[in-house]
Write an enzyme that holds these catalytic residues in place. Structure first.
Site, PDB file in Angstrom:
ATOM      1  N   ARG A 144       0.831  -1.230   0.000  1.00 16.32           N
ATOM      2  CA  ARG A 144       0.000   0.000   0.000  1.00 16.32           C
ATOM      3  C   ARG A 144       0.858   1.269   0.000  1.00 16.32           C
ATOM      4  NH1 ARG A 144      -2.844  -3.868  -0.668  1.00 16.32           N
ATOM      5  NH2 ARG A 144      -4.704  -4.423   0.510  1.00 16.32           N
ATOM      6  N   SER A 173     -11.204  -0.251   3.185  1.00 15.71           N
ATOM      7  CA  SER A 173     -10.475  -0.484   4.441  1.00 15.71           C
ATOM      8  C   SER A 173      -9.975   0.846   4.971  1.00 15.71           C
ATOM      9  CB  SER A 173      -9.272  -1.384   4.202  1.00 15.71           C
ATOM     10  OG  SER A 173      -9.689  -2.592   3.632  1.00 15.71           O
ATOM     11  N   GLU A 177      -5.519   4.356   6.072  1.00 11.01           N
ATOM     12  CA  GLU A 177      -5.226   4.164   4.638  1.00 11.01           C
ATOM     13  C   GLU A 177      -5.679   5.349   3.762  1.00 11.01           C
ATOM     14  OE1 GLU A 177      -5.486   0.129   2.810  1.00 11.01           O
ATOM     15  OE2 GLU A 177      -6.795   1.160   1.393  1.00 11.01           O
TER      16      GLU A 177
HETATM   17  P1  FAD Z   1      -8.809   8.943  -5.014  1.00  8.55           P
HETATM   18  O1  FAD Z   1      -9.501   8.463  -3.793  1.00  8.55           O
HETATM   19  O2  FAD Z   1      -9.449  10.038  -5.775  1.00  8.55           O
HETATM   20  O3  FAD Z   1      -7.325   9.402  -4.614  1.00  8.55           O
HETATM   21  C1  FAD Z   1      -6.533   8.615  -3.768  1.00  8.55           C
HETATM   22  C2  FAD Z   1      -5.139   9.255  -3.686  1.00  8.55           C
HETATM   23  O4  FAD Z   1      -4.505   9.157  -4.953  1.00  8.55           O
HETATM   24  C3  FAD Z   1      -5.181  10.733  -3.346  1.00  8.55           C
HETATM   25  O5  FAD Z   1      -4.020  11.017  -2.570  1.00  8.55           O
HETATM   26  C4  FAD Z   1      -5.091  11.423  -4.690  1.00  8.55           C
HETATM   27  O6  FAD Z   1      -4.508  12.709  -4.615  1.00  8.55           O
HETATM   28  C5  FAD Z   1      -4.190  10.467  -5.446  1.00  8.55           C
HETATM   29  N1  FAD Z   1      -4.451  10.426  -6.884  1.00  8.55           N
HETATM   30  C6  FAD Z   1      -5.601  10.050  -7.494  1.00  8.55           C
HETATM   31  N2  FAD Z   1      -5.460  10.113  -8.829  1.00  8.55           N
HETATM   32  C7  FAD Z   1      -4.194  10.546  -9.062  1.00  8.55           C
HETATM   33  C8  FAD Z   1      -3.453  10.842 -10.247  1.00  8.55           C
HETATM   34  N3  FAD Z   1      -3.970  10.715 -11.458  1.00  8.55           N
HETATM   35  N4  FAD Z   1      -2.177  11.320 -10.084  1.00  8.55           N
HETATM   36  C9  FAD Z   1      -1.616  11.466  -8.852  1.00  8.55           C
HETATM   37  N5  FAD Z   1      -2.278  11.197  -7.714  1.00  8.55           N
HETATM   38  C10 FAD Z   1      -3.560  10.755  -7.822  1.00  8.55           C
HETATM   39  N6  FAD Z   1      -7.887  -0.326  -2.319  1.00  8.55           N
HETATM   40  C11 FAD Z   1      -7.087  -1.418  -2.466  1.00  8.55           C
HETATM   41  O7  FAD Z   1      -5.854  -1.274  -2.585  1.00  8.55           O
HETATM   42  N7  FAD Z   1      -7.609  -2.680  -2.501  1.00  8.55           N
HETATM   43  C12 FAD Z   1      -8.930  -2.919  -2.393  1.00  8.55           C
HETATM   44  O8  FAD Z   1      -9.352  -4.063  -2.433  1.00  8.55           O
HETATM   45  C13 FAD Z   1      -9.802  -1.801  -2.214  1.00  8.55           C
HETATM   46  N8  FAD Z   1     -11.127  -1.982  -2.059  1.00  8.55           N
HETATM   47  C14 FAD Z   1     -11.947  -0.905  -1.869  1.00  8.55           C
HETATM   48  C15 FAD Z   1     -13.317  -1.127  -1.686  1.00  8.55           C
HETATM   49  C16 FAD Z   1     -14.186  -0.064  -1.494  1.00  8.55           C
HETATM   50  C17 FAD Z   1     -15.662  -0.314  -1.298  1.00  8.55           C
HETATM   51  C18 FAD Z   1     -13.668   1.267  -1.472  1.00  8.55           C
HETATM   52  C19 FAD Z   1     -14.590   2.434  -1.300  1.00  8.55           C
HETATM   53  C20 FAD Z   1     -12.305   1.499  -1.622  1.00  8.55           C
HETATM   54  C21 FAD Z   1     -11.443   0.402  -1.819  1.00  8.55           C
HETATM   55  N9  FAD Z   1     -10.052   0.581  -1.991  1.00  8.55           N
HETATM   56  C22 FAD Z   1      -9.223  -0.501  -2.179  1.00  8.55           C
HETATM   57  C23 FAD Z   1      -9.463   1.926  -1.952  1.00  8.55           C
HETATM   58  C24 FAD Z   1      -9.527   2.663  -3.316  1.00  8.55           C
HETATM   59  O9  FAD Z   1     -10.550   2.149  -4.130  1.00  8.55           O
HETATM   60  C25 FAD Z   1      -8.212   2.576  -4.082  1.00  8.55           C
HETATM   61  O10 FAD Z   1      -7.161   3.104  -3.315  1.00  8.55           O
HETATM   62  C26 FAD Z   1      -8.273   3.333  -5.419  1.00  8.55           C
HETATM   63  O11 FAD Z   1      -7.099   3.124  -6.151  1.00  8.55           O
HETATM   64  C27 FAD Z   1      -8.508   4.832  -5.248  1.00  8.55           C
HETATM   65  O12 FAD Z   1      -8.794   5.353  -6.541  1.00  8.55           O
HETATM   66  P2  FAD Z   1      -9.487   6.758  -6.741  1.00  8.55           P
HETATM   67  O13 FAD Z   1      -9.439   7.082  -8.184  1.00  8.55           O
HETATM   68  O14 FAD Z   1     -10.827   6.760  -6.105  1.00  8.55           O
HETATM   69  O15 FAD Z   1      -8.472   7.704  -5.947  1.00  8.55           O
HETATM   70  P1  NAP Z   2     -10.069 -11.144   4.660  1.00  7.26           P
HETATM   71  O1  NAP Z   2     -10.136 -12.211   3.638  1.00  7.26           O
HETATM   72  O2  NAP Z   2     -11.117 -11.041   5.719  1.00  7.26           O
HETATM   73  O3  NAP Z   2      -8.642 -11.188   5.356  1.00  7.26           O
HETATM   74  C1  NAP Z   2      -8.304 -10.247   6.370  1.00  7.26           C
HETATM   75  C2  NAP Z   2      -6.903  -9.760   6.120  1.00  7.26           C
HETATM   76  O4  NAP Z   2      -6.005 -10.834   6.270  1.00  7.26           O
HETATM   77  C3  NAP Z   2      -6.762  -9.230   4.732  1.00  7.26           C
HETATM   78  O5  NAP Z   2      -6.793  -7.841   4.818  1.00  7.26           O
HETATM   79  C4  NAP Z   2      -5.455  -9.800   4.227  1.00  7.26           C
HETATM   80  O6  NAP Z   2      -4.433  -8.837   4.100  1.00  7.26           O
HETATM   81  C5  NAP Z   2      -5.029 -10.798   5.257  1.00  7.26           C
HETATM   82  N1  NAP Z   2      -4.958 -12.125   4.609  1.00  7.26           N
HETATM   83  C6  NAP Z   2      -5.973 -12.993   4.406  1.00  7.26           C
HETATM   84  N2  NAP Z   2      -5.512 -14.110   3.819  1.00  7.26           N
HETATM   85  C7  NAP Z   2      -4.195 -13.924   3.632  1.00  7.26           C
HETATM   86  C8  NAP Z   2      -3.169 -14.715   3.058  1.00  7.26           C
HETATM   87  N3  NAP Z   2      -3.397 -15.930   2.562  1.00  7.26           N
HETATM   88  N4  NAP Z   2      -1.920 -14.198   3.012  1.00  7.26           N
HETATM   89  C9  NAP Z   2      -1.660 -12.982   3.490  1.00  7.26           C
HETATM   90  N5  NAP Z   2      -2.584 -12.174   4.044  1.00  7.26           N
HETATM   91  C10 NAP Z   2      -3.830 -12.650   4.125  1.00  7.26           C
HETATM   92  O7  NAP Z   2      -9.994  -9.718   3.907  1.00  7.26           O
HETATM   93  P2  NAP Z   2     -11.146  -8.825   3.299  1.00  7.26           P
HETATM   94  O8  NAP Z   2     -11.315  -7.646   4.159  1.00  7.26           O
HETATM   95  O9  NAP Z   2     -12.323  -9.665   2.925  1.00  7.26           O
HETATM   96  O10 NAP Z   2     -10.464  -8.324   1.961  1.00  7.26           O
HETATM   97  C11 NAP Z   2     -10.122  -9.238   0.944  1.00  7.26           C
HETATM   98  C12 NAP Z   2      -9.013  -8.627   0.100  1.00  7.26           C
HETATM   99  O11 NAP Z   2      -9.461  -7.407  -0.511  1.00  7.26           O
HETATM  100  C13 NAP Z   2      -7.783  -8.250   0.918  1.00  7.26           C
HETATM  101  O12 NAP Z   2      -6.622  -8.522   0.172  1.00  7.26           O
HETATM  102  C14 NAP Z   2      -7.934  -6.774   1.156  1.00  7.26           C
HETATM  103  O13 NAP Z   2      -6.699  -6.099   1.245  1.00  7.26           O
HETATM  104  C15 NAP Z   2      -8.681  -6.317  -0.084  1.00  7.26           C
HETATM  105  N6  NAP Z   2      -9.537  -5.164   0.231  1.00  7.26           N
HETATM  106  C16 NAP Z   2      -8.913  -3.954   0.396  1.00  7.26           C
HETATM  107  C17 NAP Z   2      -9.664  -2.825   0.688  1.00  7.26           C
HETATM  108  C18 NAP Z   2      -9.003  -1.489   0.790  1.00  7.26           C
HETATM  109  O14 NAP Z   2      -9.696  -0.483   0.843  1.00  7.26           O
HETATM  110  N7  NAP Z   2      -7.701  -1.412   0.831  1.00  7.26           N
HETATM  111  C19 NAP Z   2     -11.043  -2.932   0.834  1.00  7.26           C
HETATM  112  C20 NAP Z   2     -11.629  -4.191   0.700  1.00  7.26           C
HETATM  113  C21 NAP Z   2     -10.863  -5.306   0.395  1.00  7.26           C
HETATM  114  P3  NAP Z   2      -4.245  -7.862   2.830  1.00  7.26           P
HETATM  115  O15 NAP Z   2      -5.220  -6.779   3.028  1.00  7.26           O
HETATM  116  O16 NAP Z   2      -2.850  -7.416   3.017  1.00  7.26           O
HETATM  117  O17 NAP Z   2      -4.460  -8.647   1.591  1.00  7.26           O
END
Ligand code: FAD
Ligand code: NAP
Length: 335
Positions: A164, A236, A330
């Site tokens: 991340r 998250s 995050e």
């Molecule tokens: P924004 O929220 O608009 O911006 C995020 C950051 O990036 C800000 O700092 C912004 O300034 C910067 N930014 C955006 N666009 C640019 C650009 N073109 N150039 C430079 N900087 C920029 N994230 C995960 O990693 N894994 C997941 O599984 C995941 N699941 C999600 C589920 C849900 C329901 C939600 C709401 C969010 C989730 N996220 C997840 C977080 C999010 O979707 C990601 O981080 C996504 O990449 C953000 O994209 P955005 O375009 O909405 O960025």
């Molecule tokens: P989950 O399956 O309930 O697991 C909880 C956490 O444990 C996850 O966040 C994951 O870390 C870690 N994990 C589970 N299995 C693993 C494995 N085999 N090896 C290493 N780490 C493991 O998670 P969840 O909330 O349903 O999400 C599923 C996936 O979607 C995750 O990878 C999560 O990161 C991603 N997600 C991200 C966001 C976001 O906003 N960033 C939102 C929703 C879902 P990691 O998160 O490091 O993978």
């Protein structure tokens, strides 16, 4: 290109916090970006970048010029028998890209299906899900540095990707706009079902095709994650902490059932589990609550960015008092 003053960002952030931008510009090309930057420079405005607003906490007033780079360029720039390299504009919807690449027989992004947001933000936090991180497929990130308008093309290793994390959250934080990303995808299916829910499905149904796997991911995510249009959230809210071995040894004695994942350095502990163990699922902090099905997600019911951050601080404090672990938020906080 059109620069508008005093624009509501309510519909442009998935937490649905009320917010107004001093100015908003949606640009689609480098020429339009130059025009917007000239306007910002003449008016002495700071430039801030917004994508789909799914990983930000906005204040009620965002001073300066908020830029959205909306190019949806999509082109094959190189290919051989095994790989294809695609250049994709920052404004391309992430999930649409995942599905488009799969339909064209370009594989790799399937575990990252159904993540909200735009392509330009994907490198910023090196988006990841279900054991896959986007860094595995990024070849080059293209963009512009604000200070001097210089165009850059950073190779993967220059982006300092980590869990991340990337250079765009550190040295280039608030200093650069990503205009396009080059992805190197596979022409042969590569299937990763290491995460428990996908592994269980694979055992029941057999090894999926990449497209089937994307649909499994969509199904699993839909079963536990709230849809922002129904329950505003930013996914998250906390990163999973990676703790050192001695802190881990102590914690696992106290909490033998604590899930944990050994990393090359340290041990990853799910932040959602820590929060859940304190009985916080469904707990409310004013207008903000911990989601009933997933303790890592904060749901906003009419609060402001300040309310969301106040809830986050209370949760962080409670986790620290209970486990001695400092959670890191995050979503990116705009000022
Ligand atoms: P924004 O929220 O608009 O911006 C995020 C950051 O990036 C800000 O700092 C912004 O300034 C910067 N930014 C955006 N666009 C640019 C650009 N073109 N150039 C430079 N900087 C920029 N994230 C995960 O990693 N894994 C997941 O599984 C995941 N699941 C999600 C589920 C849900 C329901 C939600 C709401 C969010 C989730 N996220 C997840 C977080 C999010 O979707 C990601 O981080 C996504 O990449 C953000 O994209 P955005 O375009 O909405 O960025
Ligand atoms: P989950 O399956 O309930 O697991 C909880 C956490 O444990 C996850 O966040 C994951 O870390 C870690 N994990 C589970 N299995 C693993 C494995 N085999 N090896 C290493 N780490 C493991 O998670 P969840 O909330 O349903 O999400 C599923 C996936 O979607 C995750 O990878 C999560 O990161 C991603 N997600 C991200 C966001 C976001 O906003 N960033 C939102 C929703 C879902 P990691 O998160 O490091 O993978």
């Amino acid at each position: 290109m059109n620069i508008q003053p005093n624009v509501s960002l309510l519909a442009l952030n998935t937490l649905a916090v009320p917010s107004r931008a001093q100015y908003l510009a949606q640009v689609e090309s480098l020429d339009e970006l130059k025009e917007a930057a000239a306007f910002a420079s003449q008016s002495n405005l700071e430039m801030k970048v917004l994508g789909g607003g799914s990983n930000v906490v906005l204040p009620e007033y965002v001073s300066g010029l908020v830029l959205r780079y909306m190019s949806t360029e999509y082109q094959v720039i190189n290919e051989d028998d095994e790989h294809v390299v695609l250049r994709v504009g920052a404004g391309f919807n992430w999930h649409d890209l995942v599905m488009k690449t799969l339909s064209e027989g370009f594989f790799g992004l399937q575990n990252l299906a159904f993540i909200p947001g735009l392509v330009g933000a994907a490198p910023v936090q090196n988006i990841g899900a279900y054991g896959v991180e986007v860094k595995e497929f990024i070849q080059t990130v293209h963009g512009v540095i604000f200070e001097d308008g210089e165009v850059f093309a950073l190779k993967n290793e220059e982006c300092h990707f980590d869990y991340r994390e990337s250079i765009f959250k550190h040295e280039l934080n608030n200093r650069a706009l990503i205009t396009a990303v080059d992805f190197r995808l596979n022409k042969q299916p590569n299937i990763n079902v290491d995460y428990a829910p996908l592994d269980k499905m694979a055992q029941e149904r057999g090894v999926p095709s990449p497209l089937e796997l994307a649909h499994w991911v969509i199904d699993v995510r839909s079963s536990k994650l709230p849809i922002p249009s129904e329950l505003p959230n930013a996914g998250s809210f906390f990163k999973n902490p990676i703790i050192n071995e001695s802190v881990f040894a102590d914690l696992i004695k106290r909490y033998p059932s604590m899930p944990h994942y050994h990393q090359s350095v340290g041990v990853k502990v799910p932040a959602g589990w820590l929060i859940d163990q304190m009985g916080f699922k469904g707990k409310t902090f004013g207008p903000v609550s911990v989601h009933k099905k997933q303790a890592l997600v904060l749901v906003n019911k009419g609060g402001t960015g300040k309310d969301v951050l106040a809830a986050s601080e209370q949760i962080k404090l409670a986790v620290y008092n209970q486990y001695g672990i400092e959670l890191e938020q995050e979503p990116r906080v705009f000022t």
